[in-house]
Design a protein around this motif. Structure first.
Motif, PDB file in Angstrom:
ATOM      1  N   ARG B 294     -17.061  38.320 -89.663  1.00  0.00           N
ATOM      2  CA  ARG B 294     -17.988  38.151 -90.770  1.00  0.00           C
ATOM      3  C   ARG B 294     -17.871  36.687 -91.149  1.00  0.00           C
ATOM      4  NH1 ARG B 294     -14.571  41.779 -92.539  1.00  0.00           N
ATOM      5  NH2 ARG B 294     -15.129  43.966 -92.518  1.00  0.00           N
ATOM      6  N   ASP B 296     -18.313  35.159 -93.827  1.00  0.00           N
ATOM      7  CA  ASP B 296     -17.630  34.809 -95.077  1.00  0.00           C
ATOM      8  C   ASP B 296     -16.113  34.942 -94.976  1.00  0.00           C
ATOM      9  OD1 ASP B 296     -18.273  37.476 -94.989  1.00  0.00           O
ATOM     10  OD2 ASP B 296     -18.813  37.654 -97.105  1.00  0.00           O
ATOM     11  N   ASP B 297     -15.623  35.734 -94.018  1.00  0.00           N
ATOM     12  CA  ASP B 297     -14.170  35.749 -93.788  1.00  0.00           C
ATOM     13  C   ASP B 297     -13.713  34.430 -93.180  1.00  0.00           C
ATOM     14  OD1 ASP B 297     -13.862  38.264 -94.799  1.00  0.00           O
ATOM     15  OD2 ASP B 297     -13.653  39.282 -92.864  1.00  0.00           O
ATOM     16  N   LEU B 299     -15.223  31.593 -93.566  1.00  0.00           N
ATOM     17  CA  LEU B 299     -15.345  30.609 -94.653  1.00  0.00           C
ATOM     18  C   LEU B 299     -14.134  30.632 -95.566  1.00  0.00           C
ATOM     19  CD1 LEU B 299     -18.975  30.670 -96.086  1.00  0.00           C
ATOM     20  CD2 LEU B 299     -17.933  29.086 -94.495  1.00  0.00           C
ATOM     21  N   LEU B 300     -13.699  31.842 -95.923  1.00  0.00           N
ATOM     22  CA  LEU B 300     -12.531  32.005 -96.806  1.00  0.00           C
ATOM     23  C   LEU B 300     -11.312  31.324 -96.178  1.00  0.00           C
ATOM     24  CD1 LEU B 300     -11.451  35.376 -98.431  1.00  0.00           C
ATOM     25  CD2 LEU B 300      -9.808  33.975 -97.228  1.00  0.00           C
ATOM     26  N   LEU B 301     -11.105  31.589 -94.890  1.00  0.00           N
ATOM     27  CA  LEU B 301      -9.927  31.050 -94.211  1.00  0.00           C
ATOM     28  C   LEU B 301     -10.044  29.537 -94.038  1.00  0.00           C
ATOM     29  CD1 LEU B 301      -9.667  33.944 -91.621  1.00  0.00           C
ATOM     30  CD2 LEU B 301      -8.009  33.453 -93.426  1.00  0.00           C
ATOM     31  N   ALA B 367      -9.975  36.111 -88.588  1.00  0.00           N
ATOM     32  CA  ALA B 367     -11.195  36.778 -89.074  1.00  0.00           C
ATOM     33  C   ALA B 367     -11.588  37.905 -88.127  1.00  0.00           C
ATOM     34  CB  ALA B 367     -12.333  35.772 -89.198  1.00  0.00           C
TER      35      ALA B 367
END
Lengths: 358, 373
Positions: B294, B296-297, B299-301, B367
């Motif tokens: 995903r 956004d995962d 992006l988070l990392l 991710a």
């Protein structure tokens, strides 16, 4: 620790995240999008799914200076929580969707995703305590009994508890948490508490059930099988319910009557006097254990609603069935509810109430 | 932590000289529409900015209509060209400020499909024309993939059909050569903050003789097409940023292309990553699909690892949605939800790209472990 803080948009989870930041943890906020169309909940909603809540959660995260993400669990929530809620009512039982959400979504799907992404733990704003004893983590009631939310966490197992953080468990009162939020500049400090089921933002559970399960008129019977009233759908009723029965035939003795049984098969609701609700033995299925199974019999306390009085009981487990024998009879125990057992202040486990006996 | 800002396509920071150019204007009294001395002084500054922008775009000053930004420029172009009953043809990969005109005009809008790389062509545009079409709109550079669209084909189809041509050049101006007069376009949109100017100002360039129906009403300050007091300081910053961007365009194109090539070479070492910035494209954007994640995962990392980047596509209530652009390119919903955009600007260095490449492989791996259908 790298901690994923579930932020509902309310004051509790915001303060919980703030305390973890203060304690030096590496905190990332996450808001769960649980509704497929959050716009529809925009006005008047105080549940955990609305756009406004998502905004409030983001605002709090920004004030704390932590990363913030919205994770979409709408499909899973619909399948695991909302559908289960409807199926349980359709089967004549009384589910607790918050427990179900904790068990299937927050401390399962969300925690798993967080762990996979490298987080060490999930934090929430629940009022409960954890104590690490040796290798094990114990779940205890919050310091303040009136705020205690250990009941809705009673479904957690050891694996989940090892990765759970509840920063608010030591608090004396909600007022203190609100004051702390205000001091920290968190604008959610004055936000009202949410009491509704989040996917029924109007609070009209009855209307929601009618819409989703349909209306099907049937009879309300007394213990002898005489028709004493009519209803628009047996799934509307909960064992122990007294209000909203609108009985047409008065009780012979003039005393109030309560729902004793709900039978979806015959679409009938049976009512009777309070003493007929008395239960001594609860049979639970689908047991969960905070620190592993306890076969017993052992002496503990049983609780079947979020804020019901815990009752002394003898608890025994055989296979997948938990038998809870209460010291004194209790009223208003409905199949579908969770019974959570405690050893003093410590949560031992839970089971879903399948049957009750007098 | 050393952070790398790789999201210039979202907004590119202003240089000190741009800020300085605006600073002296903020403190001046007056309204450029006023007739008194103070007003005339501001009007002179505003018109200098307009002339500077026009010169850098190959347009006449009178063709530059200031507005609040790229979104308003696109809205004004489309609604203004369609008029009360006209139809539009837009490509399938437009920015929401173009694509969502469908929400307003409904069936008066026809969408022209694109190929697997996200490019529209003359045949696709031609077959989308209807009797009611008043305007064809195709972006110059795609805001997600950076892919350049064939603006010359757009202009040719529009001309032979006798309709207006519009291009959203928000991601193109300052990164690739844009000459309005030479392009043959009737309408062109641009935004200041994508090229190092201030947020809050953009322009619609309207070829002389082309009529655009106003979408708002008021004093008609900008050629009677757009109403509202023009923020003179922002216009000055806009002009200064555009002047700088155009002056350094050739050297920056070479420099950013080298950075992009390095990034793409590094990304190729990660399994199952597809580069979407292919063929003629902006040198400032590299867009990839990281299969089995995903976005956004990732992006988070990456954010935790010191990288600011983007998926390039929209959110709904904070929830990342599959990219409409990638879907239009024939990708699956899962692929369309796994896009990452890295975009460069003047402040981007080779070290930024190395910082990204140092954390990207492990972020992707992690991710993927968090991804389950």
């Amino acid at each position: 620790m790298r901690i994923l803080a579930a932020m509902s948009g309310g004051v509790d989870s915001a303060v919980a995240a703030a305390r973890l930041v203060d304690a030096g943890h590496d905190v990332t906020g996450v808001h769960l999008a649980l509704s497929k169309n959050p716009e529809s909940y925009r006005s008047g909603a105080r549940g955990c799914c609305s756009l406004e809540d998502s905004h409030d959660a983001r605002r709090a995260a920004d004030v704390l200076g932590i990363p913030f993400y919205v994770w979409d669990f709408a499909e899973r929530f619909a399948a695991e929580v909302v559908e289960d809620f409807l199926a349980e009512y359709a089967a004549g039982r009384t589910p607790n969707p918050c427990l179900r959400c904790n068990e299937k979504i927050k401390f399962a799907a969300v925690l798993e995703r967080g762990l996979a992404l490298g987080f060490d733990a999930l934090a929430t704003g629940h009022y409960a305590l954890t104590h690490r004893v040796g290798e094990e983590v114990q779940l205890h009631r919050a310091a303040e009994p009136r705020k205690d939310q250990s009941y809705v966490l009673g479904v957690l197992d050891q694996q989940q508890l090892r990765h759970s953080v509840f920063p608010l468990g030591t608090d004396g009162s909600k007022a203190d948490v609100r004051a702390e939020a205000a001091t920290r500049g968190l604008l959610v400090a004055k936000k009202p508490d949410s009491h509704d089921i989040c996917f029924i933002p109007t609070g009209d559970t009855s209307g929601f059930l009618h819409d989703r399960l349909g209306r099907r008129a049937g009879d309300i019977l007394d213990a002898r099988g005489e028709v004493v009233g009519a209803h628009a759908g047996a799934h509307q009723f909960t064992v122990g319910q007294r209000h909203g029965l609108n009985l047409s035939v008065p009780a012979a003795d003039g005393r109030p009557r309560y729902v004793l049984a709900v039978s979806p098969a015959t679409n009938s609701v049976t009512v009777g006097p309070k003493e007929a609700l008395a239960v001594r033995v609860i049979e639970g299925i689908r047991p969960t254990w905070t620190q592993g199974m306890v076969a017993g019999p052992w002496r503990g306390l049983a609780q079947w609603r979020a804020h019901s009085e815990p009752m002394a009981a003898t608890i025994e487990t055989a296979g997948d069935t938990v038998r809870v024998t209460l010291d004194a009879p209790a009223h208003g125990i409905a199949p579908g509810q969770a019974v959570v057992h405690y050893d003093g202040e410590r949560v031992v486990g839970s089971a879903t109430i399948a049957r009750t006996y007098r | 932590m050393l952070r790398a800002y790789l999201d210039h396509a979202a907004s590119s920071p202003m240089s000190a000289s741009v800020v300085e150019a605006m600073a002296v204007v903020w403190q001046r009294a007056g309204n450029p529409s006023s007739l008194h001395t103070a007003g005339r002084g501001l009007r002179r500054i505003l018109e200098q900015a307009r002339e500077s922008i026009a010169a850098d775009l190959g347009a006449r000053p009178s063709e530059v209509v200031f507005c609040s930004g790229g979104t308003e420029a696109n809205n004004l172009a489309l609604l203004g060209a369609a008029g009360p009953d006209g139809g539009l043809v837009v490509s399938a990969v437009e920015h929401p400020s173009v694509a969502r005109v469908r929400d307003v005009l409904g069936s008066r809008v026809v969408v022209a499909p694109v190929d697997a790389e996200g490019r529209v062509d003359a045949a696709s545009l031609r077959s989308a024309l209807t009797g009611g079409t008043r305007c064809l709109s195709v972006m110059w550079a795609n805001n997600e993939t950076g892919v350049l669209e064939p603006v010359d084909e757009l202009v040719e189809v529009a001309r032979s059909a006798g309709v207006i041509s519009h291009s959203d050049a928000v991601q193109a101006v300052g990164h690739v050569p844009v000459d309005f007069a030479a392009s043959g376009l009737d309408l062109l949109s641009l935004s200041a903050h994508k090229l190092g100017g201030p947020v809050g100002i953009g322009a619609l360039v309207v070829r002389r003789g082309v009529s655009v129906v106003p979408t708002g009403f008021g004093g008609g300050q900008e050629s009677r097409v757009r109403s509202g007091t023009v923020p003179v300081a922002l216009a000055v910053g806009f002009a200064a940023a555009l002047r700088d961007a155009v002056a350094r365009l050739d050297t920056e194109a070479l420099r950013l292309t080298a950075l992009g090539d390095r990034l793409i070479a590094g990304v190729r070492g990660i399994p199952e990553v597809r580069v979407n910035t292919v063929g003629a494209a902006s040198p400032a954007i590299v867009h990839v699909t990281v299969r089995g994640t995903r976005a956004d995962d990732v992006l988070l990392l990456l954010d935790a690892g010191g990288i600011d980047c983007s998926t390039g596509s929209a959110c709904a209530a904070g929830v990342h949605q599959p990219s409409e652009v990638l879907l239009a390119m024939g990708r699956t919903a899962a692929e369309a939800a796994a896009g990452l955009r890295f975009s460069f600007g003047p402040t981007t260095t080779a070290a930024d790209v190395e910082t990204l490449l140092a954390v990207l492989p492990s972020a992707v791996e992690r991710a993927r472990s968090a991804f389950r259908e």
